[in-house]
Design a protein around this motif. Structure first.
Motif, PDB file in Angstrom:
ATOM      1  N   MET A 271      34.657  52.141  22.405  1.00  0.00           N
ATOM      2  CA  MET A 271      33.295  52.000  22.905  1.00  0.00           C
ATOM      3  C   MET A 271      33.182  52.606  24.279  1.00  0.00           C
ATOM      4  O   MET A 271      34.064  52.416  25.128  1.00  0.00           O
ATOM      5  CB  MET A 271      32.903  50.524  22.956  1.00  0.00           C
ATOM      6  CG  MET A 271      31.490  50.337  23.487  1.00  0.00           C
ATOM      7  SD  MET A 271      30.889  48.679  23.253  1.00  0.00           S
ATOM      8  CE  MET A 271      30.120  48.801  21.665  1.00  0.00           C
ATOM      9  N   SER A 272      32.085  53.359  24.483  1.00  0.00           N
ATOM     10  CA  SER A 272      31.886  53.933  25.810  1.00  0.00           C
ATOM     11  C   SER A 272      31.632  52.795  26.792  1.00  0.00           C
ATOM     12  O   SER A 272      31.039  51.777  26.423  1.00  0.00           O
ATOM     13  CB  SER A 272      30.712  54.919  25.790  1.00  0.00           C
ATOM     14  OG  SER A 272      29.524  54.240  25.428  1.00  0.00           O
ATOM     15  N   PRO A 273      32.087  52.939  28.034  1.00  0.00           N
ATOM     16  CA  PRO A 273      31.945  51.836  28.996  1.00  0.00           C
ATOM     17  C   PRO A 273      30.482  51.425  29.209  1.00  0.00           C
ATOM     18  O   PRO A 273      30.207  50.259  29.480  1.00  0.00           O
ATOM     19  CB  PRO A 273      32.553  52.407  30.282  1.00  0.00           C
ATOM     20  CG  PRO A 273      33.479  53.486  29.814  1.00  0.00           C
ATOM     21  CD  PRO A 273      32.860  54.059  28.575  1.00  0.00           C
ATOM     22  N   ASP A 274      29.536  52.360  29.027  1.00  0.00           N
ATOM     23  CA  ASP A 274      28.130  51.988  29.186  1.00  0.00           C
ATOM     24  C   ASP A 274      27.577  51.352  27.902  1.00  0.00           C
ATOM     25  O   ASP A 274      26.387  51.030  27.829  1.00  0.00           O
ATOM     26  CB  ASP A 274      27.286  53.208  29.585  1.00  0.00           C
ATOM     27  CG  ASP A 274      27.305  54.318  28.524  1.00  0.00           C
ATOM     28  OD1 ASP A 274      27.842  54.074  27.412  1.00  0.00           O
ATOM     29  OD2 ASP A 274      26.805  55.415  28.801  1.00  0.00           O
ATOM     30  N   ALA A 275      28.447  51.186  26.908  1.00  0.00           N
ATOM     31  CA  ALA A 275      28.113  50.503  25.643  1.00  0.00           C
ATOM     32  C   ALA A 275      27.060  51.243  24.827  1.00  0.00           C
ATOM     33  O   ALA A 275      26.468  50.674  23.922  1.00  0.00           O
ATOM     34  CB  ALA A 275      27.677  49.047  25.894  1.00  0.00           C
ATOM     35  N   LYS A 276      26.835  52.506  25.129  1.00  0.00           N
ATOM     36  CA  LYS A 276      25.805  53.233  24.373  1.00  0.00           C
ATOM     37  C   LYS A 276      26.345  53.827  23.075  1.00  0.00           C
ATOM     38  O   LYS A 276      25.603  54.067  22.139  1.00  0.00           O
ATOM     39  CB  LYS A 276      25.217  54.353  25.235  1.00  0.00           C
ATOM     40  CG  LYS A 276      24.297  53.787  26.310  1.00  0.00           C
ATOM     41  CD  LYS A 276      23.586  54.894  27.040  1.00  0.00           C
ATOM     42  CE  LYS A 276      22.602  54.302  28.033  1.00  0.00           C
ATOM     43  NZ  LYS A 276      22.267  55.244  29.102  1.00  0.00           N
ATOM     44  N   PHE A 277      27.646  54.105  23.056  1.00  0.00           N
ATOM     45  CA  PHE A 277      28.246  54.696  21.864  1.00  0.00           C
ATOM     46  C   PHE A 277      29.460  53.902  21.387  1.00  0.00           C
ATOM     47  O   PHE A 277      30.265  53.439  22.205  1.00  0.00           O
ATOM     48  CB  PHE A 277      28.697  56.140  22.137  1.00  0.00           C
ATOM     49  CG  PHE A 277      27.597  57.141  22.001  1.00  0.00           C
ATOM     50  CD1 PHE A 277      27.256  57.631  20.748  1.00  0.00           C
ATOM     51  CD2 PHE A 277      26.898  57.577  23.119  1.00  0.00           C
ATOM     52  CE1 PHE A 277      26.229  58.558  20.620  1.00  0.00           C
ATOM     53  CE2 PHE A 277      25.875  58.504  22.999  1.00  0.00           C
ATOM     54  CZ  PHE A 277      25.532  58.992  21.749  1.00  0.00           C
ATOM     55  N   VAL A 278      29.549  53.778  20.058  1.00  0.00           N
ATOM     56  CA  VAL A 278      30.774  53.296  19.442  1.00  0.00           C
ATOM     57  C   VAL A 278      31.379  54.481  18.709  1.00  0.00           C
ATOM     58  O   VAL A 278      30.666  55.217  18.033  1.00  0.00           O
ATOM     59  CB  VAL A 278      30.469  52.156  18.453  1.00  0.00           C
ATOM     60  CG1 VAL A 278      31.622  51.957  17.498  1.00  0.00           C
ATOM     61  CG2 VAL A 278      30.186  50.889  19.205  1.00  0.00           C
ATOM     62  N   VAL A 279      32.674  54.687  18.901  1.00  0.00           N
ATOM     63  CA  VAL A 279      33.350  55.778  18.202  1.00  0.00           C
ATOM     64  C   VAL A 279      34.239  55.189  17.115  1.00  0.00           C
ATOM     65  O   VAL A 279      35.059  54.317  17.389  1.00  0.00           O
ATOM     66  CB  VAL A 279      34.210  56.616  19.170  1.00  0.00           C
ATOM     67  CG1 VAL A 279      34.977  57.683  18.409  1.00  0.00           C
ATOM     68  CG2 VAL A 279      33.332  57.253  20.226  1.00  0.00           C
ATOM     69  N   ASN A 280      33.999  55.627  15.894  1.00  0.00           N
ATOM     70  CA  ASN A 280      34.849  55.194  14.782  1.00  0.00           C
ATOM     71  C   ASN A 280      35.640  56.394  14.282  1.00  0.00           C
ATOM     72  O   ASN A 280      35.110  57.492  14.172  1.00  0.00           O
ATOM     73  CB  ASN A 280      33.982  54.622  13.653  1.00  0.00           C
ATOM     74  CG  ASN A 280      34.761  54.570  12.357  1.00  0.00           C
ATOM     75  OD1 ASN A 280      34.534  55.363  11.453  1.00  0.00           O
ATOM     76  ND2 ASN A 280      35.713  53.673  12.280  1.00  0.00           N
ATOM     77  N   THR A 281      36.916  56.174  13.987  1.00  0.00           N
ATOM     78  CA  THR A 281      37.719  57.252  13.391  1.00  0.00           C
ATOM     79  C   THR A 281      37.962  56.928  11.925  1.00  0.00           C
ATOM     80  O   THR A 281      38.223  55.781  11.574  1.00  0.00           O
ATOM     81  CB  THR A 281      39.076  57.421  14.090  1.00  0.00           C
ATOM     82  OG1 THR A 281      39.869  56.244  13.873  1.00  0.00           O
ATOM     83  CG2 THR A 281      38.905  57.638  15.576  1.00  0.00           C
ATOM     84  N   SER A 282      37.850  57.947  11.060  1.00  0.00           N
ATOM     85  CA  SER A 282      38.065  57.727   9.633  1.00  0.00           C
ATOM     86  C   SER A 282      39.337  58.445   9.219  1.00  0.00           C
ATOM     87  O   SER A 282      39.473  59.656   9.396  1.00  0.00           O
ATOM     88  CB  SER A 282      36.874  58.223   8.824  1.00  0.00           C
ATOM     89  OG  SER A 282      36.468  59.499   9.259  1.00  0.00           O
ATOM     90  N   GLU A 283      40.266  57.693   8.652  1.00  0.00           N
ATOM     91  CA  GLU A 283      41.635  58.183   8.475  1.00  0.00           C
ATOM     92  C   GLU A 283      41.777  59.273   7.420  1.00  0.00           C
ATOM     93  O   GLU A 283      42.687  60.082   7.477  1.00  0.00           O
ATOM     94  CB  GLU A 283      42.560  57.030   8.085  1.00  0.00           C
ATOM     95  CG  GLU A 283      42.773  56.045   9.192  1.00  0.00           C
ATOM     96  CD  GLU A 283      43.602  54.888   8.716  1.00  0.00           C
ATOM     97  OE1 GLU A 283      44.588  54.571   9.393  1.00  0.00           O
ATOM     98  OE2 GLU A 283      43.294  54.293   7.665  1.00  0.00           O
ATOM     99  N   THR A 284      40.941  59.256   6.386  1.00  0.00           N
ATOM    100  CA  THR A 284      41.066  60.278   5.348  1.00  0.00           C
ATOM    101  C   THR A 284      40.041  61.396   5.527  1.00  0.00           C
ATOM    102  O   THR A 284      40.288  62.537   5.174  1.00  0.00           O
ATOM    103  CB  THR A 284      40.999  59.628   3.950  1.00  0.00           C
ATOM    104  OG1 THR A 284      42.204  58.877   3.771  1.00  0.00           O
ATOM    105  CG2 THR A 284      40.910  60.644   2.830  1.00  0.00           C
ATOM    106  N   THR A 285      38.883  61.064   6.118  1.00  0.00           N
ATOM    107  CA  THR A 285      37.902  62.105   6.441  1.00  0.00           C
ATOM    108  C   THR A 285      38.345  62.903   7.670  1.00  0.00           C
ATOM    109  O   THR A 285      37.993  64.060   7.834  1.00  0.00           O
ATOM    110  CB  THR A 285      36.519  61.466   6.654  1.00  0.00           C
ATOM    111  OG1 THR A 285      36.031  61.039   5.386  1.00  0.00           O
ATOM    112  CG2 THR A 285      35.524  62.432   7.263  1.00  0.00           C
ATOM    113  N   ASN A 286      39.114  62.239   8.541  1.00  0.00           N
ATOM    114  CA  ASN A 286      39.650  62.899   9.741  1.00  0.00           C
ATOM    115  C   ASN A 286      38.567  63.281  10.751  1.00  0.00           C
ATOM    116  O   ASN A 286      38.567  64.383  11.289  1.00  0.00           O
ATOM    117  CB  ASN A 286      40.470  64.140   9.372  1.00  0.00           C
ATOM    118  CG  ASN A 286      41.627  63.813   8.470  1.00  0.00           C
ATOM    119  OD1 ASN A 286      42.349  62.838   8.721  1.00  0.00           O
ATOM    120  ND2 ASN A 286      41.801  64.551   7.398  1.00  0.00           N
ATOM    121  N   MET A 287      37.654  62.338  10.968  1.00  0.00           N
ATOM    122  CA  MET A 287      36.615  62.590  11.965  1.00  0.00           C
ATOM    123  C   MET A 287      36.523  61.433  12.943  1.00  0.00           C
ATOM    124  O   MET A 287      36.876  60.302  12.626  1.00  0.00           O
ATOM    125  CB  MET A 287      35.249  62.708  11.284  1.00  0.00           C
ATOM    126  CG  MET A 287      34.981  64.040  10.640  1.00  0.00           C
ATOM    127  SD  MET A 287      33.331  64.027   9.921  1.00  0.00           S
ATOM    128  CE  MET A 287      33.395  65.580   9.033  1.00  0.00           C
TER     129      MET A 287
END
Lengths: 395, 323
Positions: B142-158
């Motif tokens: 999560m970005s420190p300003d809480a505006k974005f959550v980043v998810n990684t997908s293990e088989t899609t690789n994104m």
């Protein structure tokens, strides 16, 4: 020690810029040739109707999910055919414009279909046969092997035996052509890894009523006498490509020894109890989708279509030769639930991959074994290495 | 050993009223959480945490421990003092990793089997949204300003950048095979994404509006260790943004990276199959979970040395610390 690779950086920036990519609709097919066979020794080995096709369904889902972010769609046609209708079924796929075809067939049929595909500019993935010649002088430039060769599987077994210091083998082989080819793979592995075959016997296929109510009584009487009087050995290695005796060997030997190869500890690409390296996720997704356990052929087909998906995602191409070129390039790598990236040998189109050693309920070990080193990749200690392969189709 | 005792004594003097800190370790196969005293490094207790506990985090006030009970398909909640179980949170199926926003209100959960990120309100204990992502979502940053959550997908690789305003994906960035973890620097200007099978860490600079730009990749090499075993998993950056620590899985090492120049400076030998990391709140120590040796390694952050290991439960997966 560590470094930031400028070359990698350049490649990576290109990929980052490649999004959003152009829309691509990927059409592929899976052709399965169903040969008339006897029932397997074990009911667990019964052939499901959707064998391999289930892997395609999962691959379409997986690739489709990724594709949804990139404007790519995936559609895979599946066809099961009798051997005598394989050619016309294959022609029909080509007539539909499909140029990416996964084939589950025996070596000779696969080769004939692959040549047909070459004339049409299509790429074929071998998801079934371990025929070593197809990775050797009979290789084809439009044929990528997802299934490991018999040589890779034999080497996987041999490495484990060497690691255990079981370096004296009693080789028992069947009498059918596939059994004889498999036995030759084990003899080659034994030479390669310094194992001595102290006893080499053929268990002739005379047919029999092994699955009748009292079949086990005969097995229990015949096998000890057949295995009597063998020279000293640490382990029995079975070469039974047609599944008629190897599964019976454990507990019925004259001299009690572990069994490996076609019975006992079996080399395989995948099995439904494999859970290491995140494989549990593959199993749960597969089971939710298909309602059954995954077979190695399902995994092979899934992996073949994932190779296609990876090429489409990273190289923006569904062109058959574009997919092939990307797959055998240094840029290609794929995660396959085996703890290490899988890649292709660019000298014969064989997928490098770890081989699981499976005892029927768990993964006992994974080859290559510790201590088997190679200047390119430890995975190249299994199967035909570059100097051993007479394939020139990829030059 | 002696120096450790001295340092500990001094720190106790300086921080006089502070109670002993604690580390909570989720044990994936043991179905428990092990509580370790981070002053004495003694195990205080081990308690049942649900089935297949993996991701673990703490509420901003330190009072509640949240754990992804993957096989129970929910997030279990425990009181961090009494270890009593509190009402669970809905998580969607097979929660693996999650991230709590700084206010403590919304929890973002990766549902590994269903290609979803579930957003759960920790107060009303309801699901606010389900965001479709790539195949096998795992890492959550999560970005420190809480505006974005980043998810990684293990088989899609994104890495999928999800806006916390409308729960829509704003950016998708392809990274190397099997991305496991995403972590922002404290100033929010840089993001690190580890790729387990690719063997790399992708580095992105983050613009004011949250837009990522890939600026490079960190790779690793250790003499005598097969490259295939260098598998980046968990990662942590120091508050000052200077040091990045990367757990390298079956290589049994934590890499120490200059987070600005991206140069790998050192490798610290830890327990077997090192998975996730967390600093103690004072950032003096970095704890690693070692899934195959069933222990945690304590790393002295200033000296960049492993100083001891503590035996925990079966197959430790995640770790979180409190004051």
């Amino acid at each position: 020690m560590g470094r930031l690779s400028a070359a990698l950086l350049a490649a990576f920036s290109w990929i980052a810029f490649a999004i959003p990519a152009q829309a691509i609709d990927v059409k592929a097919a899976v052709l399965r040739v169903d040969y008339p066979t006897l029932l397997p020794i074990s009911r667990y080995d019964l052939r499901p109707d959707d064998l391999g096709f289930a892997g395609a369904a999962l691959a379409d889902e997986d690739n489709g999910t990724t594709g949804s972010f990139l404007g790519h769609t995936y559609e895979t046609t599946t066809i099961a055919t009798a051997p005598e209708e394989a050619d016309s079924a294959f022609d029909a796929l080509l007539a539909q414009g499909i140029r990416l075809i996964v084939v589950q067939a025996r070596g000779e049929d696969l080769l004939r279909l692959t040549d047909k595909a070459a004339a049409a500019g299509a790429l074929v993935f071998n998801a079934a046969t371990g025929d070593v010649a197809l990775r050797d002088d009979q290789c084809r430039g439009n044929l990528l092997h997802i299934a490991p060769s018999d040589a890779m599987k034999a080497d996987a077994v041999a490495q484990f035996a060497v690691w255990k210091k079981w370096d004296e083998w009693f080789l028992i082989s069947g009498s059918n052509p596939q059994d004889i080819a498999l036995a030759e793979a084990y003899r080659t592995s034994a030479r390669k890894f310094g194992v001595r075959i102290t006893e080499d016997r053929e268990f002739t296929d005379t047919g029999g009523s092994r699955r009748t109510d009292s079949g086990h009584v005969l097995v229990q009487r015949q096998l000890p006498t057949f295995t009597q009087g063998a020279d000293d050995h640490d382990v029995v290695v079975a070469a039974d490509g047609t599944d008629y005796f190897a599964r019976y060997l454990s507990y019925h030997l004259w001299t009690p020894r572990p069994v490996m190869g076609s019975g006992g500890l079996v080399p395989t690409t995948f099995h439904a109890a494999h859970e290491a390296y995140g494989a549990t996720q593959f199993q749960t997704r597969f089971e939710a989708l298909t309602g059954r356990y995954a077979k190695p052929q399902d995994y092979n087909v899934w992996l073949a279509l994932r190779v296609v998906g990876e090429a489409v995602t990273r190289a923006n191409t569904a062109d058959p030769m574009g997919v092939r070129d990307y797959a055998v390039s240094d840029a290609f790598e794929l995660a396959a639930f085996k703890g290490t990236r899988v890649t292709f040998r660019n000298w014969n189109g064989q997928l490098r991959q770890p081989i699981l050693l499976y005892d029927g309920s768990i993964t006992v070990s994974v080859s290559p074994q510790d201590g088997f080193l190679h200047q390119v990749s430890p995975l190249d200690t299994m199967g035909l290495d570059r100097p051993e392969s007479n394939c020139t189709a990829f030059n | 050993m002696k120096s450790l005792v001295v340092t500990t004594a001094i720190s106790l003097l300086l921080a006089a009223p502070a109670l002993a800190g604690k580390a909570f370790v989720s044990n994936e196969r043991g179905n428990t959480i092990t509580v370790v005293n981070t002053d004495t490094w003694e195990v205080e207790t081990e308690f049942f945490a649900g089935h297949r506990p993996r991701g673990i985090t703490v509420s901003p006030d330190g009072s509640k421990i949240y754990v992804c009970a993957s096989d129970d398909n929910l997030v279990r909640v425990f009181d961090s003092t009494t270890y009593e179980e509190l009402p669970s949170l809905p998580s969607g199926p097979d929660p693996e990793l999650f991230i709590l926003e700084p206010s403590g209100k919304r929890l973002y959960i990766a549902n590994e089997d269903d290609n979803l990120v579930t957003v759960t309100d920790t107060e009303t204990r309801t699901v606010l949204a389900e965001v479709p992502v790539g195949v096998e979502p795992e890492g959550m940053g999560m970005s420190p300003d809480a505006k974005f959550v980043v998810n990684t997908s293990e088989t899609t690789n994104m890495a999928h950048f999800i806006s916390t305003e409308d729960y829509k994906i704003k950016h998708n960035i392809l990274v190397d095979q099997r991305p496991r973890y995403a972590h922002y620097t404290a100033d929010g200007k840089r993001l690190f994404v580890t790729s387990e099978i690719g063997g790399t860490v992708s580095v992105m600079d983050i613009a004011e509006d949250g837009t990522p730009t890939v600026i490079g990749k960190i790779s690793f090499e250790v003499a005598g260790v097969q490259p295939e075993w260098l598998q980046p998993v968990g990662a942590r950056v120091t508050q000052d943004g200077k040091r990045l620590f990367v757990a390298l899985g079956p290589a049994n090492r934590v890499a120490v990276v200059d987070a600005q120049s991206l140069e790998v400076l050192d490798y610290i030998l830890v327990g077997q199959r090192v998975w996730q990391l967390d600093f103690t709140p004072d950032e003096k120590y970095l704890l690693t979970t070692n899934g195959n040796s069933n222990d945690i390694t304590v790393i002295d952050v200033a000296r960049e040395k492993a100083i001891r290991s503590v035996q925990v439960g079966q197959q430790p997966w995640g770790v979180v610390t409190i004051d």
